[in-house]
Write an enzyme that holds these catalytic residues in place. Structure first.
Site, PDB file in Angstrom:
ATOM      1  N   ASP A  71      36.145 -82.788 -48.762  1.00 43.01           N
ATOM      2  CA  ASP A  71      37.105 -81.690 -48.620  1.00 43.01           C
ATOM      3  C   ASP A  71      38.409 -82.002 -49.356  1.00 43.01           C
ATOM      4  O   ASP A  71      38.879 -81.221 -50.184  1.00 43.01           O
ATOM      5  CB  ASP A  71      37.426 -81.466 -47.132  1.00 43.01           C
ATOM      6  CG  ASP A  71      36.865 -80.153 -46.616  1.00 43.01           C
ATOM      7  OD1 ASP A  71      36.695 -79.222 -47.419  1.00 43.01           O
ATOM      8  OD2 ASP A  71      36.615 -80.049 -45.413  1.00 43.01           O
ATOM      9  N   GLU A  96      42.886 -74.860 -47.607  1.00 46.45           N
ATOM     10  CA  GLU A  96      42.581 -75.217 -46.224  1.00 46.45           C
ATOM     11  C   GLU A  96      43.211 -76.537 -45.785  1.00 46.45           C
ATOM     12  O   GLU A  96      43.525 -76.723 -44.611  1.00 46.45           O
ATOM     13  CB  GLU A  96      41.062 -75.281 -46.052  1.00 46.45           C
ATOM     14  CG  GLU A  96      40.622 -75.356 -44.612  1.00 46.45           C
ATOM     15  CD  GLU A  96      39.131 -75.107 -44.446  1.00 46.45           C
ATOM     16  OE1 GLU A  96      38.716 -74.851 -43.313  1.00 46.45           O
ATOM     17  OE2 GLU A  96      38.402 -75.182 -45.442  1.00 46.45           O
ATOM     18  N   ASP A 156      38.883 -72.558 -50.879  1.00 51.78           N
ATOM     19  CA  ASP A 156      38.176 -73.287 -49.831  1.00 51.78           C
ATOM     20  C   ASP A 156      37.437 -74.415 -50.545  1.00 51.78           C
ATOM     21  O   ASP A 156      36.473 -74.173 -51.271  1.00 51.78           O
ATOM     22  CB  ASP A 156      37.193 -72.390 -49.084  1.00 51.78           C
ATOM     23  CG  ASP A 156      36.702 -73.049 -47.791  1.00 51.78           C
ATOM     24  OD1 ASP A 156      36.699 -74.284 -47.737  1.00 51.78           O
ATOM     25  OD2 ASP A 156      36.327 -72.318 -46.856  1.00 51.78           O
ATOM     26  N   ILE A 158      35.461 -76.846 -49.566  1.00 49.37           N
ATOM     27  CA  ILE A 158      34.043 -76.844 -49.196  1.00 49.37           C
ATOM     28  C   ILE A 158      33.858 -75.740 -48.169  1.00 49.37           C
ATOM     29  O   ILE A 158      34.228 -75.886 -47.002  1.00 49.37           O
ATOM     30  CB  ILE A 158      33.565 -78.180 -48.588  1.00 49.37           C
ATOM     31  CG1 ILE A 158      33.689 -79.322 -49.580  1.00 49.37           C
ATOM     32  CG2 ILE A 158      32.101 -78.053 -48.145  1.00 49.37           C
ATOM     33  CD1 ILE A 158      33.170 -80.641 -49.055  1.00 49.37           C
ATOM     34  N   ASP A 159      33.314 -74.631 -48.602  1.00 47.03           N
ATOM     35  CA  ASP A 159      33.012 -73.532 -47.693  1.00 47.03           C
ATOM     36  C   ASP A 159      31.582 -73.733 -47.197  1.00 47.03           C
ATOM     37  O   ASP A 159      30.648 -73.793 -47.992  1.00 47.03           O
ATOM     38  CB  ASP A 159      33.133 -72.196 -48.429  1.00 47.03           C
ATOM     39  CG  ASP A 159      32.933 -71.016 -47.501  1.00 47.03           C
ATOM     40  OD1 ASP A 159      33.482 -71.047 -46.391  1.00 47.03           O
ATOM     41  OD2 ASP A 159      32.224 -70.079 -47.887  1.00 47.03           O
ATOM     42  N   THR A 161      30.821 -76.239 -44.285  1.00 48.41           N
ATOM     43  CA  THR A 161      30.747 -77.697 -44.082  1.00 48.41           C
ATOM     44  C   THR A 161      29.489 -78.109 -43.308  1.00 48.41           C
ATOM     45  O   THR A 161      28.933 -79.170 -43.563  1.00 48.41           O
ATOM     46  CB  THR A 161      31.996 -78.217 -43.340  1.00 48.41           C
ATOM     47  OG1 THR A 161      32.210 -77.446 -42.158  1.00 48.41           O
ATOM     48  CG2 THR A 161      33.223 -78.107 -44.220  1.00 48.41           C
ATOM     49  N   HIS A 255      29.077 -68.770 -35.880  1.00 46.26           N
ATOM     50  CA  HIS A 255      29.919 -68.125 -36.879  1.00 46.26           C
ATOM     51  C   HIS A 255      29.805 -66.609 -36.875  1.00 46.26           C
ATOM     52  O   HIS A 255      30.621 -65.920 -37.479  1.00 46.26           O
ATOM     53  CB  HIS A 255      29.558 -68.640 -38.278  1.00 46.26           C
ATOM     54  CG  HIS A 255      29.887 -70.091 -38.465  1.00 46.26           C
ATOM     55  ND1 HIS A 255      29.454 -70.814 -39.555  1.00 46.26           N
ATOM     56  CD2 HIS A 255      30.604 -70.956 -37.701  1.00 46.26           C
ATOM     57  CE1 HIS A 255      29.888 -72.062 -39.457  1.00 46.26           C
ATOM     58  NE2 HIS A 255      30.573 -72.172 -38.342  1.00 46.26           N
ATOM     59  N   SER A 279      27.958 -70.375 -45.911  1.00 50.79           N
ATOM     60  CA  SER A 279      28.998 -70.295 -46.933  1.00 50.79           C
ATOM     61  C   SER A 279      29.002 -68.989 -47.725  1.00 50.79           C
ATOM     62  O   SER A 279      28.189 -68.101 -47.511  1.00 50.79           O
ATOM     63  CB  SER A 279      28.882 -71.478 -47.910  1.00 50.79           C
ATOM     64  OG  SER A 279      27.924 -71.241 -48.920  1.00 50.79           O
ATOM     65  N   LYS A 282      26.305 -66.658 -49.839  1.00 49.06           N
ATOM     66  CA  LYS A 282      25.737 -65.347 -49.498  1.00 49.06           C
ATOM     67  C   LYS A 282      26.276 -64.259 -50.414  1.00 49.06           C
ATOM     68  O   LYS A 282      25.543 -63.366 -50.847  1.00 49.06           O
ATOM     69  CB  LYS A 282      26.073 -64.996 -48.038  1.00 49.06           C
ATOM     70  CG  LYS A 282      25.356 -65.851 -47.009  1.00 49.06           C
ATOM     71  CD  LYS A 282      25.654 -65.394 -45.594  1.00 49.06           C
ATOM     72  CE  LYS A 282      27.029 -65.773 -45.126  1.00 49.06           C
ATOM     73  NZ  LYS A 282      27.211 -67.212 -44.925  1.00 49.06           N
ATOM     74  N   ARG A 296      28.845 -59.923 -41.097  1.00 49.03           N
ATOM     75  CA  ARG A 296      29.505 -61.053 -40.444  1.00 49.03           C
ATOM     76  C   ARG A 296      30.387 -60.523 -39.317  1.00 49.03           C
ATOM     77  O   ARG A 296      31.344 -59.780 -39.574  1.00 49.03           O
ATOM     78  CB  ARG A 296      30.339 -61.855 -41.454  1.00 49.03           C
ATOM     79  CG  ARG A 296      31.125 -63.016 -40.810  1.00 49.03           C
ATOM     80  CD  ARG A 296      31.939 -63.759 -41.849  1.00 49.03           C
ATOM     81  NE  ARG A 296      32.871 -64.700 -41.278  1.00 49.03           N
ATOM     82  CZ  ARG A 296      32.643 -65.993 -41.067  1.00 49.03           C
ATOM     83  NH1 ARG A 296      31.477 -66.493 -41.379  1.00 49.03           N
ATOM     84  NH2 ARG A 296      33.560 -66.779 -40.551  1.00 49.03           N
ATOM     85  N   ASP A 308      38.017 -67.798 -46.978  1.00 50.90           N
ATOM     86  CA  ASP A 308      36.607 -67.642 -46.641  1.00 50.90           C
ATOM     87  C   ASP A 308      35.976 -66.404 -47.277  1.00 50.90           C
ATOM     88  O   ASP A 308      34.760 -66.215 -47.170  1.00 50.90           O
ATOM     89  CB  ASP A 308      36.424 -67.566 -45.124  1.00 50.90           C
ATOM     90  CG  ASP A 308      36.635 -68.906 -44.442  1.00 50.90           C
ATOM     91  OD1 ASP A 308      36.247 -69.928 -45.035  1.00 50.90           O
ATOM     92  OD2 ASP A 308      37.188 -68.926 -43.330  1.00 50.90           O
TER      93      ASP A 308
END
Length: 371
Positions: A71, A96, A156, A158-159, A161, A255, A279, A282, A296, A308
Site C-alpha cells: 500500500d 488513502e 487508491d 491497492i483497491d 486488499t 462490502h 476491487s 469490476k 454495490r 474507490d
C-alpha cells in the site's frame, strides 16, 4: 456464483477495435502518459509483494505487513512519478495513506522494506536511490482534501486488499479531477485476464492476465496488456433485455448487501449467477462488456470514498455506460474525500438503467417494510 479466478473464459467481443495511441490527442495527454506510467510501475511493485505473500506459509499471511508495504510503496511510486513527470503543475493528491504510522517507534523495519521496494521498482527511472525521507514525503503528498476547484489526483494504491491477500483481483486506481469533475482514469488490474470473464465462457487454462484500462473525457475507454502495447477501444455491452444480463458485485459480503442485489436480480429476471470479484477491476470488466450491471450497496453507516470509484466510473462512462447512485443521481466527486449518495452505486448501459433503477427502488422499499 462465478469467481473471477474461474478458468472459464470467452473471447473479447468484435466491437473492440484496434486504435493507435496517436488518435487519443486531448488536453490531458501529458497527464495520461504520466498516470499510465505511474500505475504500471505501482502494479509491478504490488505483483512482487503479492507473489512473495502467496509463497509464504499460512501464519505469515495473517500478518498485515505485506499489504502495508505494498500500500505505502504503491502510493510512494505513484506520487513520485506524477510529480516528476508533471513538474510545471501544482500537485495535489487525494489518497488513502499517510506516513503517520511509519514514523512511530518500531516501524523502522517496515519502512526499510518499503524504501527498498520503491527503489527497486523505480530502477532506471531514478539516478540515485530515494532516501527514507524522500519516500515518506512522497507518501505524504497524498494528504490533499480535494474539492471543487483546481486539479486533484485521486489514488487508491491497492483497491481490493482482501483480494490482494487471497491472490485474486485488486487494482491500482488513479484518477484526475479538474474543477470537481473526473476527466481521466487509469485502472491497473494485474490479475484480470485479457480475455473476457463471465458465465457463458469456454475453458482456457493459460489465459493471459494483466490489464491496463484508461479513459479520458470525450475520448473513450481503452484497454491494453499491462506490460504490452497493443491498444483496444472498449465499449459496454449493448444488451437491452435484463433476462440476458449478468451482473457484478463485491466478492466480500461485508462490502455489499448480497441479499439486496439478489432481490434486484430476481425482479429483473436475470438468469445468470452474480460474478463476484474484488476491487475496481469490476468497472474495467464492465467497460469491455463482460457483464451488464454492477451493483454495490454498502452496509448502513458506511461512507463511500472517492478513491474507490473515481477511476472506475470514468472508465465505464467513457465506454458508453452510466454510473449513478441508487436514485439515478450522478456521482459528485467535488465534495472532498467522501461521496454523498443515496443507498449505493449502480453502473450499467443506458438502455438498462431505467429498469435497474426501478427494481432497486422496489427492492429497497420491500426491504424497509419488512423491518
Amino acid at each position: 456464483m462465478i469467481s473471477a479466478h474461474s478458468p472459464l473464459r470467452i473471447r473479447l467481443p468484435n466491437l473492440i477495435s484496434k486504435l493507435s495511441i496517436s488518435s487519443m490527442a486531448s488536453p490531458y495527454s501529458n497527464e495520461l502518459a504520466a498516470a499510465k506510467k505511474a500505475a504500471t510501475l505501482a502494479a509491478r511493485l504490488c505483483k512482487k509483494v503479492q507473489r512473495s505473500l502467496l509463497q509464504s506459509d499460512v501464519q505469515s499471511k495473517l500478518d498485515k505487513s505485506p499489504v502495508t508495504v505494498a500500500d505505502y510503496g504503491s502510493q510512494a511510486v505513484v506520487s513520485f512519478i506524477l510529480e516528476r513527470e508533471l513538474p510545471s503543475q501544482p500537485f495535489s493528491l487525494v489518497a488513502e495513506e499517510d506516513s503517520g504510522d511509519l514514523r512511530n517507534d518500531g516501524a523502522q523495519e517496515i519502512l526499510d522494506r518499503i524504501r527498498h521496494l520503491v527503489n527497486d521498482t523505480l530502477g532506471t527511472e531514478i539516478s540515485t536511490p530515494l532516501s527514507t525521507d524522500s519516500v515518506l514525503a512522497a507518501i505524504d503528498s497524498g494528504r490533499s482534501e480535494g474539492g471543487p476547484h483546481g486539479r486533484h489526483w485521486v489514488l487508491d494504491p491497492i483497491d481490493g486488499t482482501k483480494g490482494f491477500v487471497r491472490g485474486d483481483q485488486y487494482a491500482i486506481a488513479l484518477a484526475l479531477l479538474d474543477e470537481g469533475k473526473v476527466v481521466l482514469g487509469v485502472l491497473a488490474c494485474p490479475n484480470l485476464p485479457l480475455s473476457r470473464i463471465g458465465v457463458e465462457n469456454t475453458k482456457s487454462s493459460n489465459a493471459e492476465v494483466g490489464c491496463l484500462f484508461y479513459a479520458v473525457v470525450g475520448i473513450g475507454t481503452y484497454m491494453q496488456p499491462l506490460h504490452g502495447s497493443s491498444l483496444l477501444k472498449v465499449n459496454v455491452t449493448a444488451i437491452e433485455n435484463t433476462e440476458e444480463a449478468s451482473f457484478f458485485e463485491s466478492f466480500e459480503a461485508a462490502h455489499s448487501l448480497h441479499d439486496l442485489t439478489s432481490s434486484i436480480a430476481k425482479k429483473l429476471a436475470v438468469k445468470a449467477p452474480p460474478v463476484r470479484i474484488d476491487s475496481q477491476a469490476k468497472y474495467g470488466a464492465l467497460s469491455r462488456g463482460d457483464g451488464a450491471i454492477y451493483l454495490r450497496f454498502p452496509h448502513a453507516g458506511y461512507r463511500e470514498k472517492i478513491w474507490d470509484h473515481a477511476a472506475g466510473s470514468i472508465v465505464v462512462t467513457e465506454a458508453g455506460g452510466v454510473v449513478t447512485d441508487a436514485a439515478g443521481n450522478p456521482l459528485d466527486f467535488s465534495k472532498g474525500k467522501y461521496l454523498d449518495l443515496y443507498k449505493g452505486i449502480v453502473a450499467t448501459n443506458q438502455k438498462l438503467m431505467p429498469a435497474v433503477l426501478k427494481a432497486i427502488q422496489e427492492s429497497i422499499d420491500e426491504s424497509s417494510s419488512s423491518l
